[in-house]
Design an enzyme around this catalytic site. Structure first.
Site, PDB file in Angstrom:
ATOM      1  N   ASP A 479       5.720  19.077  14.206  1.00  0.00           N
ATOM      2  CA  ASP A 479       6.980  18.352  14.350  1.00  0.00           C
ATOM      3  C   ASP A 479       7.732  18.489  13.032  1.00  0.00           C
ATOM      4  OD1 ASP A 479       8.852  16.424  15.485  1.00  0.00           O
ATOM      5  OD2 ASP A 479       8.030  15.058  13.980  1.00  0.00           O
ATOM      6  N   ASP A 677       3.845  12.810  13.367  1.00  0.00           N
ATOM      7  CA  ASP A 677       3.687  11.503  12.725  1.00  0.00           C
ATOM      8  C   ASP A 677       4.323  10.350  13.489  1.00  0.00           C
ATOM      9  OD1 ASP A 677       6.389  12.117  12.303  1.00  0.00           O
ATOM     10  OD2 ASP A 677       6.434  10.978  10.434  1.00  0.00           O
ATOM     11  N   ASP A 681       5.424  11.766  19.211  1.00  0.00           N
ATOM     12  CA  ASP A 681       4.497  12.892  19.096  1.00  0.00           C
ATOM     13  C   ASP A 681       3.160  12.604  19.776  1.00  0.00           C
ATOM     14  OD1 ASP A 681       6.291  14.397  17.511  1.00  0.00           O
ATOM     15  OD2 ASP A 681       5.673  13.282  15.726  1.00  0.00           O
TER      16      ASP A 681
END
Length: 789
Positions: A479, A677, A681
C-alpha cells in the site's frame, strides 16, 4: 544525638544518617559490599533507613519489594511461581496443555509454562532434580566402571583377591541407586508412555536399562535360572550393572544439557521481559513523587522518567525533551527525539533529558507485553515442514522396538557364543541409541530461537507457517500511504477559480473536518496553518473511496476525485489539466465543487519514507517483484513508483479492490506478501499468502497480518525473509542430522558391521550418542541467535 528505632510505637520514622564515606555497606539484593560514597546503584530509603546498591537494577528490584530482600537469611524467599491461570505445554507437542507442571504424556519431556516467567533467575526444578540425580550417578558409576575395567587388567588381581559373588553384590549395591533412583523419571515416563499409548524416547531408555539391570540382578541372585546360552567362558553369567548405570548417568547428562539448552532458547523472551523496569516514579496531583511497583501503574497516571532510566509503560510525553533509545524494541539503532506530544514505548531507554509522561497502556496492553505474547504464541506454533517429522516419529519407536526384537532373535540363533548374551547387549544398544527426541526437537527449537531473534530486531511473526511461507514469497504488494510514505500528508497546493483562496480553504477544511481520511487531516491542518478556521457543516456524507459532501455556509460543497464530481454532473475544465500536472509531481489532487461547479483544487503530498528506496532496492536484489496499490490517481502513483523503481502500479483502486488484486496475483501462481497499515488494508492482508503490517498502523491491520514490523520500516521485510531463510535452513539441517543419525546409528547398534569388521557398539557408547544427538540439534538451533539480519 540519638534516633528512635524506626517503626517503634509513639515515634516518627526519620531517615537515618547515611553511613560515613569510610564505612562500607552490603547491597541487600546481591550481597555485594558497596561504598556509599560511590555506589553506582544509588540509594533508596525504606522505613527511614538508607540502603545502597551496586547497580540500578538492584535498586529497582529492592524498591519493588523491599520485604523480599530484608527477610531473615535463614528463610530465603521462595522462587517466584508461575502466575495464576498459567497453562503448561510441551515444547514438542504444543497441543498438550494442562494447568499444572509435569511430564508430557506423549513425548515425556518436562512441560513448560505457556508464558515466559521472570523468576530472578530462580532455578528450574526439573533441571535441579536431573542435575542432582546426575551427580549421584557419577559418584556411584565411576567405581562400577573401575570394577568393570579391572577384568581387563593382566592377571585380574581384583578378581583373585575378592570372591566373584562379593564383586557381584558390590556392583548391585552401587548400581541400584543409580538405576532405580537416578533413572526413576525415565521409568515413570516410560510406563506412562505405554499407558497413554504414545511410545517415546523414555520407552526405549526404560526398556533398555531395565533389561540390562534386571538380567544382572537375576544373574546375581539366581544364576542357576539362566540358560547356558547366556553364560560366558567358565560358566559365569555376565553382569551389565556398569552398562545400566552408565547409560542412566549419560541419559541424565543429556537431560541436563538439554534442559539448559532449552532454557537458553527462551533467552530472547526473557530479555524482552527484562526490558520493563521493576518500578515507576509516579507524580501525584499535589506534586509528590514516589516509586511504585510497575504493576500498580494505572492508565492516566503521570510518571517521571529521569535521565538514563527506562520508560515504564506506553504513553505520551507531557513535558520535557530527550532522545530515547528504542533499539531493543524496534531494532532501530539511532535514538529518537521525544518532545511534548510524542509517544513513548515501555522498555525503551531514556537519554540525557528528563521526561514527564502520561500512562496510556499498562500491563498486558503495552507494546512490549503484546510483543512477548505474540512471540510466545508463535514459538508454540507448528510449521508445515514439521509434518514430516511428526509422521516419522509416529512410527519410529514401534519400529525401533521391532528392530531390537529382530536383533535379539538374529544374534540368539546365528550369533557367536555366548549367543543370548550378545543378543541382549545388541538389542539394548539398539533401544538406547535410537532417539526420537532429536527428531521431535528439530523443528520446534529452530522456531523458538528464530522467533526470539526476530522479536529482537522488531520483526514479529505470528506463527511458524508464516515463517515458512515467507521464504517462498516472490511478489510483494505494498500500500502506498503509510507504508511507502510517511502516512502524514501535507497540503502543498491551493488553486481557486471564481472565489478567494481563504474561502475555498474554509469550505474545504470545514467539510474535511468530519472525515477520518489522512488527506482530510492534511487539508484541515494546512488550513489552520494558514490562519483559516473551519465552520459548522450539515448534511455531511462520505462516499467511500471517492470523497465527501455537505452544506457549508448554505453552499453545497463537494470534495473528492474526478469520478465523484462527474457522477454529480460537474466538469473540471481547465483545472483538469492543472490537476494532471500536479499529479505528475507526485501530489494527490482533491477537487472542490461548490453549488454544482468546480471552483478549485487542493494538492496534497505524502513524503516518501527515507528508508523506502533502500528497502525496495534490497527486495529487488533478492528477486522480489514489487507491486504498489493505491486509491490515488494513476499519475500520482506512477510519479511515486518511478522514483522508487517499483515494478507495477495498480492505482485508483477502492478498498475492497485491494483484496481482488491479491487474489489475481495468487491465481497467476505467485506467492504473495501484502504490506499495509490501515483498516482498509485488512482484507488484502488476510487474503495474501503472508500479510505484513506496519507497527505504526492500526490494530486491525496488525491482527489481520502474519508479520508485524514494529518500526513500520519496509527494510524489516528483508530482515523477515532473511530470518525465514535462516530458520528453514536450520530446520532442514536439524532434520537431516536426526534422520541420518538414526539411519546410521540403529543398524550399527544392531551389529550389521560385525560380519565384516568384527565391530559391535557398546550400549554405553550408544547412550553417549543418543544424549549428544538431542543436544546437537538444540545447539544447532541456538546458532540462529548469531544470524545477522
Amino acid at each position: 544525638m540519638t534516633h528512635a528505632r524506626p517503626g517503634s510505637p509513639g515515634h516518627s520514622t526519620p531517615e537515618r544518617v547515611p553511613p560515613s564515606p569510610e564505612e562500607r555497606v552490603v547491597d541487600p539484593v546481591c550481597g555485594m559490599t558497596v561504598d556509599p560514597a560511590s555506589a553506582k546503584g544509588g540509594r533508596h530509603v525504606h522505613e527511614g533507613v538508607s540502603y545502597f546498591f551496586c547497580n540500578p537494577k538492584c535498586r529497582e528490584r529492592f524498591a519493588a519489594d523491599p520485604g523480599k530482600y530484608l527477610a531473615p537469611k535463614s528463610e530465603p524467599p521462595e522462587p517466584e511461581a508461575a502466575p495464576p491461570g498459567t497453562m503448561w505445554i510441551c515444547p514438542m507437542d504444543p497441543e498438550v496443555r494442562q494447568d499444572h507442571p509435569g511430564a508430557c504424556p506423549k513425548c515425556g519431556m518436562a512441560l513448560e509454562p505457556d508464558q515466559p516467567v521472570l523468576t530472578d533467575d530462580a532455578p528450574d526444578p526439573e533441571l535441579v532434580s536431573m542435575t542432582r540425580r546426575f551427580w549421584v550417578g557419577v559418584v556411584l558409576t565411576v567405581p562400577l566402571l573401575v570394577l568393570g575395567m579391572s577384568e581387563m587388567l593382566p592377571g585380574q588381581p581384583l578378581q583373585h583377591a575378592v570372591a566373584p559373588s562379593w564383586l557381584a553384590w558390590l556392583q548391585l549395591l552401587l548400581a541400584t541407586p543409580v538405576v532405580l533412583w537416578g533413572g526413576a523419571p525415565f521409568f515413570e515416563r516410560g510406563v506412562a508412555s505405554v499407558r497413554n499409548r504414545h511410545l517415546n524416547m523414555f520407552s526405549l531408555v526404560a526398556l533398555g536399562t531395565g533389561a540390562a539391570y534386571l538380567f544382572s540382578v537375576l544373574a546375581t541372585l539366581a544364576p542357576g535360572l539362566l540358560p547356558s546360552a547366556f553364560l560366558g567362558h567358565g560358566g559365569a553369567a555376565p553382569l551389565y550393572y556398569e552398562a545400566a548405570a552408565t547409560i542412566t548417568t549419560l541419559v541424565l547428562l543429556g537431560q541436563v544439557l538439554e534442559l539448559r539448552a532449552r532454557r537458553a532458547t527462551s533467552g530472547a523472551l526473557r530479555a524482552l521481559l527484562e526490558l520493563a523496569p521493576a518500578v515507576a516514579r509516579r507524580v501525584s496531583e499535589d506534586g509528590r513523587e514516589e516509586d511504585v511497583p510497575l504493576e500498580q501503574v494505572k492508565v492516566g497516571d503521570t510518571l517521571r522518567v529521569r535521565p538514563g532510566e527506562k520508560v515504564p509503560v506506553d504513553g505520551v510525553v507531557l513535558e520535557g525533551s530527550s532522545a530515547v533509545d528504542e533499539s531493543l524494541v524496534t531494532g532501530e539503532s539511532l535514538p529518537v527525539e521525544k518532545t511534548a506530544g510524542a509517544r513513548v514505548t515501555g522498555g525503551t531507554v531514556n537519554g540525557t533529558g528528563g521526561l514527564v509522561m502520561r500512562a496510556e497502556r499498562v500491563g498486558r496492553d503495552t507494546l512490549l507485553s503484546r510483543i512477548v505474547q505474540r512471540v510466545a504464541e508463535a514459538q508454540r506454533s507448528r510449521a508445515p515442514i514439521q509434518r514430516l517429522a511428526d509422521q516419522a516419529a509416529a512410527v519410529f519407536v514401534p519400529a525401533v522396538i521391532a528392530v531390537a526384537v529382530v536383533t535379539f532373535l538374529v544374534w540368539a540363533f546365528v550369533g557367536p557364543e555366548p549367543r543370548l548374551a550378545h543378543a541382549l547387549v545388541n538389542a539394548v544398544a539398539v533401544l538406547i541409541i535410537a532417539c526420537p527426541c532429536a527428531l521431535g526437537l528439530a523443528t520446534p527449537m529452530s522456531v523458538v530461537v528464530g522467533m526470539g531473534k526476530g522479536a529482537g530486531v522488531g520483526v514479529l511473526i505470528r506463527d511458524a507457517e508464516a515463517l515458512e511461507v515467507l521464504e517462498r514469497v516472490d511478489t510483494l504488494v505494498v500500500d502506498k500511504t503509510g507504508t511507502l510514505t510517511e502516512g502524514k500528508p501535507r497540503l502543498v497546493s491551493v488553486e481557486a477559480r471564481g472565489l478567494d483562496e481563504a474561502r475555498l480553504l474554509r469550505l474545504a477544511a470545514s467539510l474535511e473536518r468530519g472525515s477520518e481520511h489522512p488527506l482530510a487531516a492534511a487539508v484541515v491542518a494546512g488550513a489552520e496553518a494558514r490562519g483559516v478556521k473551519p465552520v459548522a457543516v450539515r448534511d455531511f456524507r462520505s462516499v467511500t473511496g471517492k470523497g465527501v459532501q455537505g452544506v457549508v455556509e448554505e453552499a453545497r460543497v463537494v470534495l473528492g476525485n474526478l469520478a465523484l464530481l462527474e457522477s454529480l454532473g460537474m466538469e473540471a475544465g481547465e483545472l483538469g489539466s492543472r490537476a494532471e500536472a500536479l499529479r505528475h509531481e507526485g501530489q494527490t489532487v482533491v477537487f472542490v465543487g461548490v453549488d454544482g461547479r468546480v471552483v478549485g483544487l487542493l494538492g496534497v503530498a505524502d513524503p516518501v519514507k527515507d528508508t523506502t528506496a533502500e528497502a525496495i532496492a534490497t527486495l529487488h536484489r533478492e528477486g522480489l517483484r514489487v507491486v504498489m496499490l493505491t486509491g490515488d490517481s494513476r499519475a500520482t502513483a506512477e510519479a511515486v513508483a518511478r522514483g522508487l523503481g517499483i515494478d507495477e502500479v495498480v492505482a485508483e483502486v477502492l478498498p475492497e479492490g485491494k483484496g481482488d488484486v491479491v487474489k489475481r496475483l495468487r491465481a497467476e501462481g505467485r506467492t504473495v506478501a501484502m504490506a499495509g497499515d490501515g483498516v482498509n488494508d485488512a482484507p488484502a492482508l488476510a487474503g495474501a499468502d503472508v500479510g505484513i503490517a506496519m507497527g505504526t498502523g492500526t490494530d486491525i491491520a496488525m491482527e489481520s497480518a502474519a508479520v508485524t514490523l514494529v518500526k513500520g520500516d519496509l527494510r524489516g521485510i528483508s530482515r523477515a525473509r532473511l530470518l525465514s531463510q535462516a530458520t528453514l535452513r536450520n530446520i532442514r539441517q536439524n532434520l537431516f542430522f536426526a534422520f541420518i543419525y538414526n539411519l546410521v546409528g540403529v543398524p550399527i547398534a544392531a551389529g550389521v558391521l560385525y560380519p565384516f569388521f568384527g565391530w559391535l557398539l557398546s550400549p554405553m557408547i550408544a547412550a553417549v550418542a543418543m544424549s549428544l544427538s538431542s543436544v546437537s540439534v538444540i545447539g544447532n538451533a541456538l546458532r540462529l541467535r548469531k544470524v545477522a539480519l
